[in-house]
Design an enzyme around this catalytic site. Structure first.
Site, short mmCIF file in Angstrom:
data_model
loop_
_atom_site.label_atom_id
_atom_site.label_comp_id
_atom_site.label_asym_id
_atom_site.label_seq_id
_atom_site.Cartn_x
_atom_site.Cartn_y
_atom_site.Cartn_z
N GLN A 76 -4.68 -1.78 9.55
CA GLN A 76 -4.50 -3.16 9.05
C GLN A 76 -5.30 -4.12 9.80
O GLN A 76 -4.94 -4.54 11.00
CB GLN A 76 -3.12 -3.38 8.67
CG GLN A 76 -2.79 -4.52 7.95
CD GLN A 76 -3.37 -4.45 6.33
OE1 GLN A 76 -3.18 -3.45 5.85
NE2 GLN A 76 -4.01 -5.83 5.97
N LYS B 77 0.86 -1.31 -0.03
CA LYS B 77 0.19 0.06 0.10
C LYS B 77 0.98 1.08 -0.15
O LYS B 77 0.60 2.29 -0.70
CB LYS B 77 -1.00 0.00 1.20
CG LYS B 77 -1.99 -0.97 1.12
CD LYS B 77 -2.80 -1.18 2.34
CE LYS B 77 -3.87 -2.47 2.16
NZ LYS B 77 -4.38 -2.96 3.23
N ASP C 268 -11.09 2.65 4.05
CA ASP C 268 -11.38 1.20 4.27
C ASP C 268 -12.80 1.01 4.00
O ASP C 268 -13.40 -0.19 3.71
CB ASP C 268 -11.07 0.38 5.31
CG ASP C 268 -9.89 -0.59 5.23
OD1 ASP C 268 -9.68 -0.95 3.70
OD2 ASP C 268 -9.23 -1.18 6.05
#
Ligand code: NAP
Length: 327
Positions: free
Chosen positions: A108, A64, A131
């Site tokens: 994460q 990422k 997200d």
């Protein structure tokens, strides 16, 4: 009903090309970043927070951050020890919420046992929730209001649209009902006028349901869960699963004559990455099929870049929007 296998290689399912679509989205993202910089002096910035030392998470986070750099976004990686408590992580999230130059905050997942995942997700400022997991964004999505959409489901829709798969009016079957894939992808396809059925572990005679689908989306987390008998001839199949296959006989069964490279991977690093769909069996029946790797996974991270850019625009009241024609 027994599904007929196609007879020769030329009749194998065409690839739904996640790599091509992901490249297209990344190219657009790089253009958007350049324009935001030159027109508004804004560089969208993503911060990825990782807790613990799970090697798979470390790879995902590195990818990422690397992609941010490649496309011109600002990025930071905050690595915290495995013993981090919920309270400590909340403090980190809140400090990122307060920093105006940070547009996206991504924690994460999965988090180590003992850290309260829901509390952490709910602590992220919804305007920075790239997200798309915060209840406010989930609620907005369900109400069809503008929001940051979860990356994997939004990436699947983008793939289908850009690869010319007709969604409106199609019968879609989603196998799996998780909050991060199954439910939101079902909702997004419903919003595009598909007729959607969701299957899960309590569904009876699942093959009878999946065989009805023009578009079959599989997010279960079990290698080879979907086989020829689950798929209608000519259907479009999207394989979301990511599983590690370690057994060489299984690899041969999955890939037949094309098993060579996969077997090499098993011997060299102990596994090869496969989806939830049996590639050989389903490839012989389906019209189109996503490969694993090279399918949905690439889109997830591309969509994260797009969400970060979108968050930067929304947070700063920048109205411009990429021509929405596609996604
Ligand atoms: P999850 O939270 O474990 O959900 C799995 C779903 O599969 C559940 O809804 C479960 O049903 C259903 N299921 C389990 N066994 C089943 C059975 N025998 N028959 C029918 N349904 C069954 O998984 P997830 O997070 O959605 O992820 C699914 C897969 O996608 C995993 O392999 C994951 O690694 C992969 N993934 C890939 C990406 C990507 O970017 N490519 C992103 C996210 C996830 P119940 O609800 O009844 O338990």
């Amino acid at each position: 009903m027994v599904t007929q296998f196609k007879e020769n290689e030329s009749e194998r399912a065409r690839k739904l090309d996640g790599a091509r679509v992901a490249e297209e989205i990344k190219r657009e993202a790089a253009e958007d970043v350049a324009r935001l910089k030159s027109a508004y002096g804004v560089t969208p910035r993503l911060v990825v927070v990782r807790v613990g030392d799970d090697p798979a998470s470390a790879v995902y986070v590195r990818n990422k951050v690397r992609l941010c750099e490649e496309l011109g976004l600002g990025s930071e990686h905050v690595a915290l020890p495995a013993e981090t408590t919920t309270a400590e992580l909340l403090e980190v999230v809140e400090s990122l919420n307060r920093r105006d130059e940070v547009d996206g905050v991504l924690v994460q997942l999965p988090l180590p046992k003992g850290v309260d995942e829901s509390r952490i997700i709910e602590a992220i400022d919804p305007s920075k929730d790239v997200d798309g997991f915060h209840p406010i964004n989930v609620g907005r999505m369900m109400l069809r209001q503008p929001s940051l959409l979860p990356c994997t489901p939004a990436g699947i829709v983008e793939l289908l649209v850009r690869e010319g798969v007709e969604i409106a009016g199609a019968r879609v079957c989603v196998v799996g009902r998780s909050n991060i894939v199954g439910r939101p992808v079902a909702e997004l396809l419903l919003q595009r006028d598909a007729t959607v059925t969701i299957c899960h572990s309590r569904t009876r005679r699942i093959a009878e349901v999946t065989r009805e689908a023009d578009i079959l989306i599989v997010a279960v987390g079990r290698a080879s869960f979907i086989r020829a008998e689950h798929v209608r001839a000519g259907a479009t199949v999207v394989d979301v699963g990511m599983n590690k296959l370690t057994d060489e006989d299984e690899v041969r069964d999955f890939f037949g004559d094309e098993a060579g490279k996969r077997l090499k991977a098993v011997r060299e690093r102990g596994f090869t990455l496969v989806g939830d769909v049996h590639p050989l069996q389903v490839g012989a029946v389906a019209g189109r099929l996503t490969p694993v790797p090279g399918g949905v996974g690439l889109l997830t991270v591309a969509m994260l870049m797009r969400n970060t850019i979108q968050a930067a625009r929304l947070r700063r009241g920048i109205e411009e929007e990429r021509k929405k024609g596609k996604g």
